[in-house]
Motif scaffolding. Structure first.
Motif, short mmCIF file in Angstrom:
data_model
loop_
_atom_site.label_atom_id
_atom_site.label_comp_id
_atom_site.label_asym_id
_atom_site.label_seq_id
_atom_site.Cartn_x
_atom_site.Cartn_y
_atom_site.Cartn_z
N LEU A 1 0.40 8.85 8.89
CA LEU A 1 1.70 9.32 8.96
C LEU A 1 2.31 8.51 9.98
O LEU A 1 3.57 7.82 9.98
N VAL A 2 1.99 8.81 11.07
CA VAL A 2 2.29 7.88 12.36
C VAL A 2 2.06 6.48 12.29
O VAL A 2 3.26 5.52 12.38
N HIS A 3 1.44 5.81 11.29
CA HIS A 3 0.97 4.39 10.92
C HIS A 3 2.38 3.86 10.31
O HIS A 3 3.00 2.99 10.47
N PHE B 1 0.83 -1.12 0.00
CA PHE B 1 0.18 0.04 0.07
C PHE B 1 0.96 1.23 0.00
O PHE B 1 0.57 2.38 -0.50
N PHE B 2 2.04 1.22 0.67
CA PHE B 2 2.73 2.52 0.76
C PHE B 2 3.57 2.75 -0.38
O PHE B 2 3.50 4.13 -0.62
N TYR B 3 3.95 2.15 -0.99
CA TYR B 3 5.02 2.35 -2.31
C TYR B 3 4.44 1.74 -3.52
O TYR B 3 4.43 0.47 -3.60
N PRO B 4 4.19 2.64 -4.69
CA PRO B 4 3.67 2.06 -5.71
C PRO B 4 4.40 0.98 -6.44
O PRO B 4 3.72 -0.04 -7.00
N SER B 5 5.66 1.12 -6.33
CA SER B 5 6.49 -0.40 -7.12
C SER B 5 6.33 -1.39 -6.18
O SER B 5 6.73 -2.68 -6.71
N PHE B 6 5.90 -1.52 -5.10
CA PHE B 6 5.56 -2.59 -4.12
C PHE B 6 4.28 -2.95 -4.50
O PHE B 6 3.93 -4.07 -3.60
#
Ligand code: HEM
Length: 220
Positions: A151-153, A35-40
């Motif tokens: 952001l904290v998550h 979810f965090f990074y498009p390449s992942f």
């Protein structure tokens, strides 16, 4: 290994508890990075599809938190810092070269730091995760609160991932540690070398138990 040279370190229920938390952690870390990074993004397939990952990630997060909650109360009494922990921390250079420093109890200062890092990041992940959980809770909060929660998550997830990489590395690096969490036992040699105070406590308990048994048998 002969049986009499082993000491029990974890009961079956503790090991089950640990591996449920560890399993949840792997699933959450993989899907979370997706979810965090498009390449992942492809990592979200860990649950079969990105949609399923989106639905299941928070529920598995709750299971991990509850599992860790039990672990917290199981181990907190062994994780308070003591005078010898300062010696251990100051001697970290020698420890990394394989020497042991201080009269270490069940956990050394490094493990205690890791325990508190896990505790803080778990608490932050849980609270921020609930606030960001669109299906149930985020509607109750203004958007800026949800943004801060996300952001904290992410920050606490990165902290926990780095912490767990160190935790696993340390468990593999100190020979004889993995059987503690797989079979529940360690060798007396391992205990004497890495956790001498805990070793003495366990041996004293064993001797007291043996004496009690022989007293009971002789009085029958
Ligand atoms: C994923 C792979 C993991 C491996 C291979 C692993 C391995 C181990 C081992 C061998 C021990 C026993 C250490 C000892 O008794 O000295 C241990 C203890 C422990 N582990 Fe893990 N672990 C993993 C993941 C996790 C995760 C994800 C968590 C929670 C976030 C966790 C929390 C704990 C706790 C609380 C202890 C008790 C020791 C303490 O309080 O420091 N572990 N682990």
């Amino acid at each position: 290994m002969t049986k009499k040279l082993l000491i029990q370190r974890y009961k079956k229920s503790e090991r089950f508890n640990h591996w449920v938390v560890a399993g949840c952690f792997v699933l959450l870390a993989v899907s979370g990075l997706g979810f965090f990074y498009p390449s992942f993004f492809w990592l979200t397939e860990v649950f079969g599809s990105p949609q399923l990952a989106r639905i299941l990630h928070p529920f598995i997060g709750v299971i991990m938190f509850l599992g860790f909650f039990i672990q917290f109360f199981r181990y907190v009494k062994h994780n308070f810092f003591e005078r010898d922990d300062i010696k251990w921390m100051l001697g970290i250079k020698h420890i990394l070269l394989g020497k042991e420093i201080g009269d270490t109890g069940k956990y050394n200062a490094g493990q205690k730091c890791m325990f508190w890092l896990m505790t803080i990041s778990m608490a932050l992940l849980f609270i921020s995760g609930l606030i960001a959980w669109r299906q149930f809770f985020s509607g109750y909060f203004p958007i800026w609160v949800v943004r801060i929660a996300l952001l904290v998550h992410s920050a606490s997830a990165i902290l926990l991932i780095v912490g767990i990489i160190i935790h696993v590395y340390a468990a593999l690096w100190i020979k004889g540690t993995i059987p503690a969490m797989v079979e529940g036992v360690v060798t007396q040699e391992w205990a004497k070398k890495h956790h001498p105070r805990w070793y003495r406590e366990m041996m004293a308990k064993k001797a007291a138990k043996a004496q009690q048994t022989s007293t009971t048998q002789s009085s029958e």
